[in-house]
Write an enzyme that holds these catalytic residues in place. Structure first.
Site, PDB file in Angstrom:
ATOM      1  N   ASN A   8       0.808  -1.219   0.000  1.00  0.00           N
ATOM      2  CA  ASN A   8       0.000   0.000   0.000  1.00  0.00           C
ATOM      3  C   ASN A   8       0.843   1.273   0.000  1.00  0.00           C
ATOM      4  O   ASN A   8       0.375   2.328  -0.414  1.00  0.00           O
ATOM      5  CB  ASN A   8      -0.966  -0.003   1.184  1.00  0.00           C
ATOM      6  CG  ASN A   8      -2.074  -1.026   0.999  1.00  0.00           C
ATOM      7  OD1 ASN A   8      -2.240  -1.572  -0.091  1.00  0.00           O
ATOM      8  ND2 ASN A   8      -2.833  -1.285   2.053  1.00  0.00           N
ATOM      9  N   ARG A  77      -7.692   0.019  -7.671  1.00  0.00           N
ATOM     10  CA  ARG A  77      -8.282   1.175  -7.000  1.00  0.00           C
ATOM     11  C   ARG A  77      -7.242   2.237  -6.654  1.00  0.00           C
ATOM     12  O   ARG A  77      -7.486   3.428  -6.792  1.00  0.00           O
ATOM     13  CB  ARG A  77      -8.991   0.718  -5.729  1.00  0.00           C
ATOM     14  CG  ARG A  77      -9.543   1.885  -4.956  1.00  0.00           C
ATOM     15  CD  ARG A  77     -10.286   1.458  -3.731  1.00  0.00           C
ATOM     16  NE  ARG A  77     -10.476   2.611  -2.870  1.00  0.00           N
ATOM     17  CZ  ARG A  77     -11.456   3.490  -2.997  1.00  0.00           C
ATOM     18  NH1 ARG A  77     -12.336   3.344  -3.946  1.00  0.00           N
ATOM     19  NH2 ARG A  77     -11.548   4.519  -2.176  1.00  0.00           N
ATOM     20  N   CYS A 101     -15.439  -3.008  -5.554  1.00  0.00           N
ATOM     21  CA  CYS A 101     -14.617  -4.207  -5.601  1.00  0.00           C
ATOM     22  C   CYS A 101     -15.231  -5.219  -4.670  1.00  0.00           C
ATOM     23  O   CYS A 101     -16.257  -4.959  -4.059  1.00  0.00           O
ATOM     24  CB  CYS A 101     -13.169  -3.896  -5.258  1.00  0.00           C
ATOM     25  SG  CYS A 101     -12.939  -3.565  -3.542  1.00  0.00           S
ATOM     26  N   ARG A 106     -16.644   1.235  -2.028  1.00  0.00           N
ATOM     27  CA  ARG A 106     -15.442   2.074  -2.035  1.00  0.00           C
ATOM     28  C   ARG A 106     -15.607   3.368  -2.836  1.00  0.00           C
ATOM     29  O   ARG A 106     -14.964   3.573  -3.865  1.00  0.00           O
ATOM     30  CB  ARG A 106     -14.243   1.260  -2.530  1.00  0.00           C
ATOM     31  CG  ARG A 106     -14.039   0.009  -1.700  1.00  0.00           C
ATOM     32  CD  ARG A 106     -12.810  -0.748  -2.052  1.00  0.00           C
ATOM     33  NE  ARG A 106     -11.633  -0.267  -1.359  1.00  0.00           N
ATOM     34  CZ  ARG A 106     -10.489  -0.930  -1.317  1.00  0.00           C
ATOM     35  NH1 ARG A 106     -10.375  -2.077  -1.923  1.00  0.00           N
ATOM     36  NH2 ARG A 106      -9.457  -0.445  -0.685  1.00  0.00           N
ATOM     37  N   VAL A 108     -15.475   7.608  -3.622  1.00  0.00           N
ATOM     38  CA  VAL A 108     -14.329   8.533  -3.578  1.00  0.00           C
ATOM     39  C   VAL A 108     -14.759   9.974  -3.299  1.00  0.00           C
ATOM     40  O   VAL A 108     -14.036  10.913  -3.606  1.00  0.00           O
ATOM     41  CB  VAL A 108     -13.491   8.485  -4.885  1.00  0.00           C
ATOM     42  CG1 VAL A 108     -12.745   7.172  -5.006  1.00  0.00           C
ATOM     43  CG2 VAL A 108     -14.348   8.746  -6.109  1.00  0.00           C
ATOM     44  N   LEU A 110     -14.842  11.704  -0.663  1.00  0.00           N
ATOM     45  CA  LEU A 110     -13.957  12.474   0.232  1.00  0.00           C
ATOM     46  C   LEU A 110     -12.770  13.051  -0.549  1.00  0.00           C
ATOM     47  O   LEU A 110     -12.333  14.175  -0.296  1.00  0.00           O
ATOM     48  CB  LEU A 110     -13.453  11.594   1.381  1.00  0.00           C
ATOM     49  CG  LEU A 110     -14.531  11.056   2.333  1.00  0.00           C
ATOM     50  CD1 LEU A 110     -13.931  10.040   3.299  1.00  0.00           C
ATOM     51  CD2 LEU A 110     -15.171  12.201   3.114  1.00  0.00           C
ATOM     52  N   ASP A 294      -7.252  -5.129   7.165  1.00  0.00           N
ATOM     53  CA  ASP A 294      -6.458  -5.996   6.279  1.00  0.00           C
ATOM     54  C   ASP A 294      -5.941  -7.251   6.990  1.00  0.00           C
ATOM     55  O   ASP A 294      -5.347  -8.112   6.348  1.00  0.00           O
ATOM     56  CB  ASP A 294      -5.270  -5.208   5.677  1.00  0.00           C
ATOM     57  CG  ASP A 294      -5.719  -4.274   4.563  1.00  0.00           C
ATOM     58  OD1 ASP A 294      -6.884  -4.373   4.130  1.00  0.00           O
ATOM     59  OD2 ASP A 294      -4.904  -3.453   4.112  1.00  0.00           O
ATOM     60  N   VAL A 316     -14.860  -1.275   8.822  1.00  0.00           N
ATOM     61  CA  VAL A 316     -14.253  -0.415   7.795  1.00  0.00           C
ATOM     62  C   VAL A 316     -14.888  -0.632   6.414  1.00  0.00           C
ATOM     63  O   VAL A 316     -15.239   0.330   5.726  1.00  0.00           O
ATOM     64  CB  VAL A 316     -12.716  -0.609   7.737  1.00  0.00           C
ATOM     65  CG1 VAL A 316     -12.091   0.273   6.666  1.00  0.00           C
ATOM     66  CG2 VAL A 316     -12.099  -0.305   9.099  1.00  0.00           C
TER      67      VAL A 316
HETATM   68  C1  UD1 Z   1      -6.567   1.541   1.956  1.00  0.00           C
HETATM   69  C2  UD1 Z   1      -5.744   0.301   1.661  1.00  0.00           C
HETATM   70  C3  UD1 Z   1      -6.525  -0.950   2.020  1.00  0.00           C
HETATM   71  C4  UD1 Z   1      -7.036  -0.867   3.462  1.00  0.00           C
HETATM   72  C5  UD1 Z   1      -7.804   0.429   3.691  1.00  0.00           C
HETATM   73  C6  UD1 Z   1      -8.228   0.628   5.143  1.00  0.00           C
HETATM   74  C7  UD1 Z   1      -4.400   1.043  -0.225  1.00  0.00           C
HETATM   75  C8  UD1 Z   1      -4.039   0.888  -1.647  1.00  0.00           C
HETATM   76  N1  UD1 Z   1      -5.412   0.287   0.249  1.00  0.00           N
HETATM   77  O1  UD1 Z   1      -7.688   1.500   1.088  1.00  0.00           O
HETATM   78  O2  UD1 Z   1      -5.668  -2.086   1.884  1.00  0.00           O
HETATM   79  O3  UD1 Z   1      -7.924  -1.955   3.700  1.00  0.00           O
HETATM   80  O4  UD1 Z   1      -6.966   1.555   3.323  1.00  0.00           O
HETATM   81  O5  UD1 Z   1      -7.125   0.551   5.983  1.00  0.00           O
HETATM   82  O6  UD1 Z   1      -3.761   1.785   0.489  1.00  0.00           O
HETATM   83  N2  UD1 Z   1     -14.659   5.810   1.962  1.00  0.00           N
HETATM   84  C9  UD1 Z   1     -15.745   6.595   1.643  1.00  0.00           C
HETATM   85  N3  UD1 Z   1     -15.524   7.675   0.821  1.00  0.00           N
HETATM   86  C10 UD1 Z   1     -14.297   7.988   0.321  1.00  0.00           C
HETATM   87  C11 UD1 Z   1     -13.206   7.171   0.672  1.00  0.00           C
HETATM   88  C12 UD1 Z   1     -13.415   6.086   1.506  1.00  0.00           C
HETATM   89  O7  UD1 Z   1     -16.873   6.331   2.073  1.00  0.00           O
HETATM   90  O8  UD1 Z   1     -14.188   8.980  -0.419  1.00  0.00           O
HETATM   91  C13 UD1 Z   1     -14.894   4.622   2.826  1.00  0.00           C
HETATM   92  C14 UD1 Z   1     -14.587   3.305   2.098  1.00  0.00           C
HETATM   93  O9  UD1 Z   1     -15.674   2.915   1.291  1.00  0.00           O
HETATM   94  C15 UD1 Z   1     -14.327   2.367   3.249  1.00  0.00           C
HETATM   95  C16 UD1 Z   1     -13.668   3.289   4.284  1.00  0.00           C
HETATM   96  O10 UD1 Z   1     -13.976   4.622   3.899  1.00  0.00           O
HETATM   97  O11 UD1 Z   1     -15.535   1.859   3.748  1.00  0.00           O
HETATM   98  C17 UD1 Z   1     -12.158   3.132   4.373  1.00  0.00           C
HETATM   99  O12 UD1 Z   1     -11.603   3.388   3.108  1.00  0.00           O
HETATM  100  P1  UD1 Z   1     -10.161   4.017   2.898  1.00  0.00           P
HETATM  101  O13 UD1 Z   1      -9.521   4.288   4.200  1.00  0.00           O
HETATM  102  O14 UD1 Z   1     -10.295   5.131   1.915  1.00  0.00           O
HETATM  103  O15 UD1 Z   1      -9.413   2.795   2.196  1.00  0.00           O
HETATM  104  P2  UD1 Z   1      -8.563   2.822   0.869  1.00  0.00           P
HETATM  105  O16 UD1 Z   1      -7.680   4.008   0.868  1.00  0.00           O
HETATM  106  O17 UD1 Z   1      -9.413   2.560  -0.301  1.00  0.00           O
END
Ligand code: UD1
Length: 371
Positions: A8, A77, A101, A106, A108, A110, A294, A316
């Protein structure tokens, strides 16, 4: 067991390399298909990349394209996080929305809201996020941004975007994961002004230009913890190195509650000590420094053969219990209620043909197979 560079971190630091004007060298890059995909995406933007074992050399002088191809981004992603550096460098970025996925939708929003707060115009149509900055020098503007949730990806996207913005950006309720800190350290090595990474308030003072660097990424805490779980479930001694023990504190605490013993032999070397004891415990996944999502699947495999009952709560991601059905094929006794999995330990699992859903679930099934 030798632990690779953090997946990551590697993926996001590779995106961060786009911030440099000239070249940069990244070390300790793991040999993964996702890294190959990220290389293809960055090369499609006009960057030259040379790979030599775990070293990647980037030459950014030809970087002029702001549209990473749909076929590649939709498969990875983390590729969406490149929207931050592309927008910061070129003033425009057209990046396909990452698909849902297997572990959840997931979204975006934010990332998008943060970029808008920094003055970007963002239109989402036909599955593409079209972001652009107007004005003479097409620079993003520093802003105060509060993240509704400490999203790792959003923190990383916005931190990268802010490095070249005009003025100061403050990210409140930022993610504190070690990979965020690693990205910040990489950005600092190319000349960015960042303080507070690893806390929930990150301050970035934008600069005009970022320079060359040579940077080695941290070791993978999820890989290290996965090997420790393998040691516990097989009641064997496994040494993992290099491993940053402070990054594994929550996983190690749970292993010890379950009955395993973990020795920290040196600052980067950890070892499981067989005890023959495995007892149930409860686990709830939350943002760092709490227990990582994870590692949830791998611990479920372990708890499936631990004495007594355990409750695992996944907070999460909304769909990250798919390995339950597969572990049950192997004889595990697990019931799912909403985002809770209630695990009743059994004496032994039995071999079965199972389906790997996502990456960590696959690791869990391998661990279950070992047991
Ligand atoms: C990253 C990691 C992933 C890990 C996750 C949480 C990478 C490439 N992947 O994923 O392995 O499991 O952190 O530790 O670094 N969310 C929203 N809106 C947004 C963004 C996120 O609702 O704009 C939600 C997601 O759907 C999820 C939660 O926030 O339910 C956590 O997501 P996030 O921390 O963003 O994970 P990633 O960065 O995708």
């Amino acid at each position: 067991m030798k632990v690779s560079g953090a997946k990551n971190s590697a993926l996001v630091v590779m995106a961060g390399a786009l911030l440099c004007k000239s070249e940069c060298r990244l070390r300790n890059i793991p040999g993964l298909v996702d890294v190959d995909k990220m290389c293809q995406i960055i090369e499609a933007l006009g960057v030259k990349i040379q790979r030599n074992d775990d070293v990647l050399d980037f030459d950014m002088t030809g970087f002029n394209c702001h549209t990473p191809p749909f076929e590649l981004v939709s498969k990875l992603r983390a590729a969406f996080f490149a929207i931050g550096p592309i927008l910061a460098r070129l003033g425009v970025a057209k990046v396909p929305l990452p698909g849902g996925c297997s572990i959840g939708a997931r979204p975006v929003e934010l990332h998008v809201r943060g970029l808008q707060a920094m003055g970007a115009h963002v239109e989402i149509a036909h599955g593409i996020v079209n972001a652009y900055v107007t004005g003479v020098n097409k620079r993003l503007q520093g802003a105060k941004i509060y993240l509704d949730y400490p999203s790792v990806g959003a923190t990383e996207t916005l931190m990268m975007a802010a490095t070249l913005a005009d003025g100061e950006t403050i990210l409140e309720n930022a993610a504190k994961e070690p990979e965020v800190v690693d990205l910040a350290n990489f950005c600092i090595s190319i000349g960015a002004k960042i303080t507070g990474a690893g806390t929930d308030r990150i301050v970035i003072v934008g600069v005009q230009e970022l320079h060359a660097t040579e940077y080695s990424i941290i070791s993978d805490r999820v890989e290290a913890a996965t090997f420790l779980v393998a040691g516990a479930i097989t009641n064997s001694e496994i040494t993992v190195f290099p491993a940053i023990s402070s990054h594994l504190a929550a996983a190690v605490a749970k292993l010890e509650q379950i009955g395993a013993r973990i020795a920290i032999d040196s600052p980067d070397r950890m070892r499981t000590i067989p005890t023959g004891i495995l007892r149930g415990t409860d686990i709830e996944t939350l943002p760092y420094p709490a227990f990582p999502t994870d590692m949830q699947a791998q611990f479920m495999a372990l708890l499936a053969v631990s004495e007594g009952s355990s409750v695992i709560t996944e907070t999460v991601f909304e769909n990250r219990l798919q390995h339950v059905a597969e572990l049950k094929r192997m004889g595990a006794n697990i019931k799912v209620k909403g985002n809770h999995a209630i695990v009743e330990g059994v004496l032994a699992l039995s071999g079965a043909t199972v389906t790997a859903t996502d990456l960590r679930a696959s690791a869990a099934l391998v661990i279950a197979g070992l047991a």
